[in-house]
Scaffold this active site. Structure first.
Site, PDB file in Angstrom:
ATOM      1  N   ILE A  63       0.827  -1.206   0.000  1.00 54.92           N
ATOM      2  CA  ILE A  63       0.000   0.000   0.000  1.00 54.92           C
ATOM      3  C   ILE A  63       0.861   1.255   0.000  1.00 54.92           C
ATOM      4  O   ILE A  63       0.619   2.192  -0.761  1.00 54.92           O
ATOM      5  CB  ILE A  63      -0.960   0.000   1.203  1.00 54.92           C
ATOM      6  CG1 ILE A  63      -1.962  -1.157   1.081  1.00 54.92           C
ATOM      7  CG2 ILE A  63      -1.701   1.337   1.309  1.00 54.92           C
ATOM      8  CD1 ILE A  63      -2.866  -1.317   2.281  1.00 54.92           C
ATOM      9  N   ASP A  82      12.192   3.489  12.547  1.00 57.68           N
ATOM     10  CA  ASP A  82      11.589   2.502  13.437  1.00 57.68           C
ATOM     11  C   ASP A  82      10.419   3.191  14.110  1.00 57.68           C
ATOM     12  O   ASP A  82      10.606   4.048  14.973  1.00 57.68           O
ATOM     13  CB  ASP A  82      12.609   2.019  14.479  1.00 57.68           C
ATOM     14  CG  ASP A  82      12.019   1.022  15.475  1.00 57.68           C
ATOM     15  OD1 ASP A  82      10.802   0.761  15.426  1.00 57.68           O
ATOM     16  OD2 ASP A  82      12.780   0.520  16.336  1.00 57.68           O
ATOM     17  N   ARG A 141       1.975  12.261  16.223  1.00 59.45           N
ATOM     18  CA  ARG A 141       2.432  13.228  17.230  1.00 59.45           C
ATOM     19  C   ARG A 141       3.567  14.094  16.680  1.00 59.45           C
ATOM     20  O   ARG A 141       3.539  15.333  16.799  1.00 59.45           O
ATOM     21  CB  ARG A 141       2.891  12.476  18.474  1.00 59.45           C
ATOM     22  CG  ARG A 141       3.520  13.292  19.586  1.00 59.45           C
ATOM     23  CD  ARG A 141       3.818  12.359  20.761  1.00 59.45           C
ATOM     24  NE  ARG A 141       4.536  13.007  21.837  1.00 59.45           N
ATOM     25  CZ  ARG A 141       5.875  12.990  21.963  1.00 59.45           C
ATOM     26  NH1 ARG A 141       6.603  12.358  21.061  1.00 59.45           N
ATOM     27  NH2 ARG A 141       6.454  13.591  22.984  1.00 59.45           N
ATOM     28  N   TYR A 144      -4.166  -8.076  16.445  1.00 57.74           N
ATOM     29  CA  TYR A 144      -4.414  -7.279  15.244  1.00 57.74           C
ATOM     30  C   TYR A 144      -5.713  -6.491  15.362  1.00 57.74           C
ATOM     31  O   TYR A 144      -5.748  -5.277  15.119  1.00 57.74           O
ATOM     32  CB  TYR A 144      -4.461  -8.194  14.022  1.00 57.74           C
ATOM     33  CG  TYR A 144      -4.552  -7.445  12.710  1.00 57.74           C
ATOM     34  CD1 TYR A 144      -3.421  -6.906  12.116  1.00 57.74           C
ATOM     35  CD2 TYR A 144      -5.779  -7.283  12.059  1.00 57.74           C
ATOM     36  CE1 TYR A 144      -3.495  -6.220  10.920  1.00 57.74           C
ATOM     37  CE2 TYR A 144      -5.870  -6.597  10.858  1.00 57.74           C
ATOM     38  CZ  TYR A 144      -4.719  -6.070  10.283  1.00 57.74           C
ATOM     39  OH  TYR A 144      -4.806  -5.380   9.094  1.00 57.74           O
ATOM     40  N   LYS A 188      -6.016  -2.337  15.620  1.00 59.46           N
ATOM     41  CA  LYS A 188      -6.710  -1.534  14.621  1.00 59.46           C
ATOM     42  C   LYS A 188      -7.874  -0.747  15.230  1.00 59.46           C
ATOM     43  O   LYS A 188      -8.157   0.383  14.809  1.00 59.46           O
ATOM     44  CB  LYS A 188      -7.203  -2.429  13.483  1.00 59.46           C
ATOM     45  CG  LYS A 188      -6.065  -3.046  12.667  1.00 59.46           C
ATOM     46  CD  LYS A 188      -5.123  -1.992  12.110  1.00 59.46           C
ATOM     47  CE  LYS A 188      -4.035  -2.596  11.249  1.00 59.46           C
ATOM     48  NZ  LYS A 188      -3.120  -1.577  10.674  1.00 59.46           N
ATOM     49  N   VAL A 212      -6.584  -6.593   1.176  1.00 61.52           N
ATOM     50  CA  VAL A 212      -5.881  -5.885   0.108  1.00 61.52           C
ATOM     51  C   VAL A 212      -4.805  -6.813  -0.453  1.00 61.52           C
ATOM     52  O   VAL A 212      -4.128  -7.521   0.294  1.00 61.52           O
ATOM     53  CB  VAL A 212      -5.238  -4.580   0.629  1.00 61.52           C
ATOM     54  CG1 VAL A 212      -4.577  -3.814  -0.520  1.00 61.52           C
ATOM     55  CG2 VAL A 212      -6.286  -3.707   1.314  1.00 61.52           C
ATOM     56  N   THR A 248      -1.711  -7.621  -0.962  1.00 59.35           N
ATOM     57  CA  THR A 248      -0.376  -7.286  -0.494  1.00 59.35           C
ATOM     58  C   THR A 248       0.317  -8.573  -0.034  1.00 59.35           C
ATOM     59  O   THR A 248      -0.315  -9.620   0.055  1.00 59.35           O
ATOM     60  CB  THR A 248      -0.454  -6.312   0.693  1.00 59.35           C
ATOM     61  OG1 THR A 248      -1.123  -6.983   1.785  1.00 59.35           O
ATOM     62  CG2 THR A 248      -1.194  -5.035   0.332  1.00 59.35           C
TER      63      THR A 248
END
Length: 276
Positions: A19, A67, A129, A176, A180, A209, A211
């Site tokens: 993506i 990172d 941030r 996961y 999310k 997707v 990927t």
């Protein structure tokens, strides 16, 4: 259309992924002046592709390592972008990892939980941030929309590429799904705190997707392609360029009024079951 052209500087985090790569190429085609490609490894190939596709004659591309779980590394990335380009107009967080193994809730590894949340949730927080701080220090801009005149587009736009797992749960993927869902909180919290400065923060939530992560899921769950063929109207996974197009929209002058929003790319799956 003038509303879908970009005329600023972008950071794409996760730029070597399926993506992220498409976001970088799409933004180059849309007219950005510059892109900072950031990932765990640099990619000369993606950088060259963006230069080849760039529609802005003044286009410049730079690649760096980051990172996303490390504050200093993220801050250095943003500092490099500002020092190189002078400002940051768009940031797309297109990185993320899956669980180590698909297991029920009670068998979930605390170590894997920490690993996934560190990347998928802490990462967007740290990048948003740092980028938000940089955007706060820069002046709002206006863009020329031709027949529509000039439009104030604010100080910047940040897009988190999340997942439909931010809205619903799937079995066997506790870290996961949790990560999310948390990205939704990061997105909305940033949007409400930055909105008075005309900085927009939104998220894109696609289902499957095409990927490397999807390929790995198909390896783990061989029936996945057949399942998609049955439940999805388009009978295939979403293409990375389709996600990139959504990111382009959210960063474009057309989306100046869109803030704190979740743009779901699910082919209608979450509306409800299809009967008959």
């Amino acid at each position: 259309m003038a509303q879908f052209k970009l005329d600023g500087v972008a950071i794409v985090v996760g730029a070597t992924g399926g993506i992220g790569r498409e976001v970088a190429l799409t933004f180059a085609e849309a007219g950005v002046k510059g892109i900072l490609l950031a990932d765990l490894v640099t990619s000369a190939e993606v950088a060259e592709q963006t230069k080849f596709l760039a529609s802005n004659p003044a286009f410049k591309c730079l690649s760096t390592r980051v990172d996303v779980t490390d504050v200093a590394s993220v801050d250095d990335m943003v500092k490099l972008a500002v020092e190189t380009f002078g400002r940051i107009d768009y940031c797309v967080n297109a990185f993320g990892v899956d669980v180590a193994e698909y297991v029920p809730f009670q068998q979930t590894s605390p170590e894997d939980y920490d690993r996934v949340l560190a990347i998928n949730t802490k990462g967007p927080f740290l990048v948003t941030r740092a980028v938000g701080r940089a955007m706060l220090s820069q002046k709002p801009v206006q863009v020329d929309l031709g027949r529509l005149g000039h439009r104030d587009v604010g100080r910047g736009s940040i897009v988190n590429v999340s997942s439909a797992a931010a809205l619903v749960a799937v079995p066997g993927k506790v870290p996961y799904v949790t990560s999310k869902h948390a990205v939704t909180g990061v997105t909305k919290a940033a949007a409400i705190d930055f909105k008075s400065a005309c900085i927009r923060v939104n998220q894109v939530c696609p289902t499957w997707v095409r990927t490397p992560m999807f390929e790995e899921e198909c390896r783990r769950v061989p029936q996945m392609p057949e399942l998609l063929n049955k439940i999805s109207p388009i009978k295939r996974p979403i293409e990375p360029d389709e996600v990139a197009a959504a990111c382009l929209y959210l960063c474009s002058p057309s989306a100046v009024s869109v803030n704190g929003h979740t743009l779901t790319l699910d082919t209608g799956l979450l509306v409800g079951p299809t009967i008959g």
